[in-house]
Design an enzyme around this catalytic site. Structure first.
Site, PDB file in Angstrom:
ATOM      1  N   SER A   1       0.801  -1.145  -0.112  1.00 19.92           N
ATOM      2  CA  SER A   1       0.011   0.160  -0.006  1.00 19.92           C
ATOM      3  C   SER A   1       0.820   1.252   0.059  1.00 19.92           C
ATOM      4  O   SER A   1       1.965   1.307   0.368  1.00 19.92           O
ATOM      5  CB  SER A   1      -0.881   0.130   1.255  1.00 19.92           C
ATOM      6  OG  SER A   1      -1.566   1.189   1.388  1.00 19.92           O
TER       7      SER A   1
ATOM      8  N   TYR B   1      -1.757  -0.887  10.103  1.00 19.95           N
ATOM      9  CA  TYR B   1      -1.666  -1.186   8.665  1.00 19.95           C
ATOM     10  C   TYR B   1      -0.343  -0.895   8.030  1.00 19.95           C
ATOM     11  O   TYR B   1      -0.059  -1.712   7.175  1.00 19.95           O
ATOM     12  CB  TYR B   1      -2.909  -0.735   8.158  1.00 19.95           C
ATOM     13  CG  TYR B   1      -3.207  -0.901   6.543  1.00 19.95           C
ATOM     14  CD1 TYR B   1      -3.236  -2.010   6.152  1.00 19.95           C
ATOM     15  CD2 TYR B   1      -3.252   0.165   5.709  1.00 19.95           C
ATOM     16  CE1 TYR B   1      -3.803  -2.295   4.889  1.00 19.95           C
ATOM     17  CE2 TYR B   1      -3.193   0.021   4.346  1.00 19.95           C
ATOM     18  CZ  TYR B   1      -3.599  -1.258   3.909  1.00 19.95           C
ATOM     19  OH  TYR B   1      -3.841  -1.700   2.615  1.00 19.95           O
TER      20      TYR B   1
ATOM     21  N   LYS C   1       2.234  -3.450   6.210  1.00 20.33           N
ATOM     22  CA  LYS C   1       2.506  -3.193   4.824  1.00 20.33           C
ATOM     23  C   LYS C   1       3.949  -2.707   4.402  1.00 20.33           C
ATOM     24  O   LYS C   1       4.531  -3.180   3.520  1.00 20.33           O
ATOM     25  CB  LYS C   1       1.479  -2.149   4.151  1.00 20.33           C
ATOM     26  CG  LYS C   1       0.005  -2.809   3.879  1.00 20.33           C
ATOM     27  CD  LYS C   1      -0.034  -3.943   3.162  1.00 20.33           C
ATOM     28  CE  LYS C   1      -1.600  -4.187   2.594  1.00 20.33           C
ATOM     29  NZ  LYS C   1      -1.666  -5.567   1.967  1.00 20.33           N
TER      30      LYS C   1
END
Lengths: 262, 241
Positions: A133, A146, A150
């Site tokens: 991401s 998150y 990533k």
């Protein structure tokens, strides 16, 4: 028909990017093994597609991933799209959520790579496509878990590339900005501020960028699927402080320190 | 309507009409061809080619990737001619003009059976490799390892969304029965240009027909690429002689 049937393994195939990737490969007459936890979503993806086979499997379970990969046989392409992205403040997000994100997003990637890379390296060909991401490059508010997971995927992809370069397997680590998927729409509705009111880019454009990237040299590891994503990553490299401030302003809650009217 | 039910069983699955396509992508090219040989090619359907210019008919070649839809994921190639509505007088106006689908190879069994059974579309099985991800869109049709046709469409300029034909009649003719199918399209991400198509023909009968129309030497009138398309196909109705 004399064509050679190629096999692809696609995770996260019950919806969003994974589902579209599985369907496009099935349309192109690949044999597709579509993997997800969500059996109903998998069934929707595979409807009326006899060359699309579904396997319910939790990517956090290394033995289960190993079994699915073994059943799939020799795969030419692995598209690993399974991921979760619950948002939460760095100091407040429940630890169980943080751990879950790392298990699904990071360890899931490790399991999928370990289950599929040795075979592709033995055959001297294959494509491993990992979905990371833009958040890994420019974390904003509420993305600590998150973005960390990533960023770990990015580092894993880079280390794996170093260890396997020149052996015939192409690795791509795809870092899109927000993608217009059911998961993103749910999160954007819940956290309008933290997602900066951004409209997600169409998943088809992300997959087009992945397809185009496969024609580029093996060393071109990271894929930034659109101009805004590329510009943001470049800005972060060249002007880290200014970029951090802009991202902070764009993703801050209305009542946060970096004040921004809703 | 009458003759055609709006429910069909295809390979054990119930297919309900209208059939909905939720995500497809298309590239196509239109060619002006001499009307007389075009008329001869489609004479078996009892339809008349439209002649927007005197003595010229329009042949359209298109390739389509169906990703998400009621007929499953598949690739398709289409050879179509613009035709007049049966019984309509010859006119230069394009109003009421439909698309006669002359040949429609697909690469998956489910859509093959559905297309032939539900609408009488002239589908047959072929290998249809396609690249829609780059600026130039490419497609080939191969049958039994032999190339029938290769088509490349170069990038055009973006058109505002909402342009394009929202609803047209698709005609087909199978086993001597000519049918009309209502076909609705909602395109977005459309790019179009004059010319822009490169065509190579192989040695299949359809390739021979297209060569007979001069397509191997023709410059396309226009080329179009559609990034995202949703479609609906109604039940087919028989067209009287």
């Amino acid at each position: 028909m004399t064509r050679e049937v190629r096999t692809a393994l696609v995770t996260g195939a019950a919806g969003g990017l994974g589902a579209l990737a599985a369907q496009r490969l099935a349309a192109a007459a690949w044999d597709v093994v579509a993997v997800d936890l969500d059996a109903a979503g998998l069934a929707r993806t595979a409807a009326r597609s006899p060359n699309l086979h579904t396997r319910v499997c939790d990517v956090t379970d290394p033995a289960a991933v190993e079994r699915v990969a073994a059943e799939a046989g020799p795969v030419q392409r692995v598209v690993h799209a399974a991921a979760i992205s619950p948002l939460g403040a760095a100091l407040e997000q429940p630890l169980a959520d943080v751990e879950r994100v790392l298990r699904v997003d990071y360890l899931g990637t490790v399991h999928v790579a370990r289950a599929t890379m040795p075979g592709m390296l033995d055959r001297g060909r294959g494509e491993l496509i990992l979905f990371s991401s833009l958040a890994a490059w420019v974390p904003g508010y509420l993305t600590a878990a998150y973005a960390s997971a990533k960023a770990a995927v990015n580092a894993f992809a880079e280390a794996l590339y170093q260890e396997t370069a020149g052996r015939g397997v192409t690795i791509r680590c795809v870092c899109p900005r927000q993608v217009d998927t059911p998961m993103y729409r749910r999160i954007a509705a819940e956290h309008p501020a933290a997602t900066g009111g951004m409209q997600g880019m169409p998943p088809g454009l992300v997959l087009d960028a992945v397809d185009r990237s496969l024609a580029r040299p093996a060393a071109d590891l990271f894929v930034f699927p659109d101009r805004l994503t590329r510009t943001t990553v470049t800005a972060k490299r060249l002007l880290p402080a200014a970029t951090r401030r802009v991202i902070g302003l764009r993703t801050a809650p209305p009542d946060g320190r970096a004040d921004r009217s809703p | 309507m009458g003759s055609t039910a709006d429910k069909h069983v295809i390979q054990g699955e119930h297919v309900t009409l209208p059939v909905r396509i939720r995500d497809a992508a298309v590239a196509s090219a239109m060619f002006a061809v001499p009307a007389a040989p075009a008329r001869a090619v489609i004479a078996y359907a009892g339809l008349e080619v439209a002649e927007p210019l005197p003595g010229r008919a329009i042949c359209s070649l298109a390739f389509v990737r169906y990703a998400d839809g009621d007929l499953g994921p598949y690739h398709e190639f289409a050879v179509a001619f613009l035709v007049r509505r049966p019984g309509a007088p010859p006119t230069r106006r394009m109003k009421g003009v439909g698309a006669f689908i002359h040949w429609l190879p697909v690469n998956q069994e489910f859509t093959l059976e559905a297309g032939r059974t539900i609408w009488g579309f002239p589908k047959e099985l072929a290998d249809i490799p396609m690249d829609l991800s780059g600026r130039v869109k490419r497609c080939a049709v191969r049958i039994g390892g032999r190339t029938v046709i290769e088509l490349a469409v170069r990038p055009g300029l973006p058109l505002p969304s909402g342009t394009g034909a929202p609803k047209i009649d698709a005609y087909s003719c199978m086993d001597g029965v000519t049918r009309r199918t209502g076909w609705t399209m909602a395109p977005s991400g459309v790019r179009m240009r004059p010319g822009g198509a490169t065509l190579r023909l192989g040695d299949h009968p359809v390739a021979a027909e297209l060569r007979g129309l001069g397509l191997d030497r023709a410059r396309a009138l226009s080329s179009t690429a559609v990034r995202h398309l949703t479609m609906e196909f109604d039940a087919a109705e028989e067209v009287g002689p």
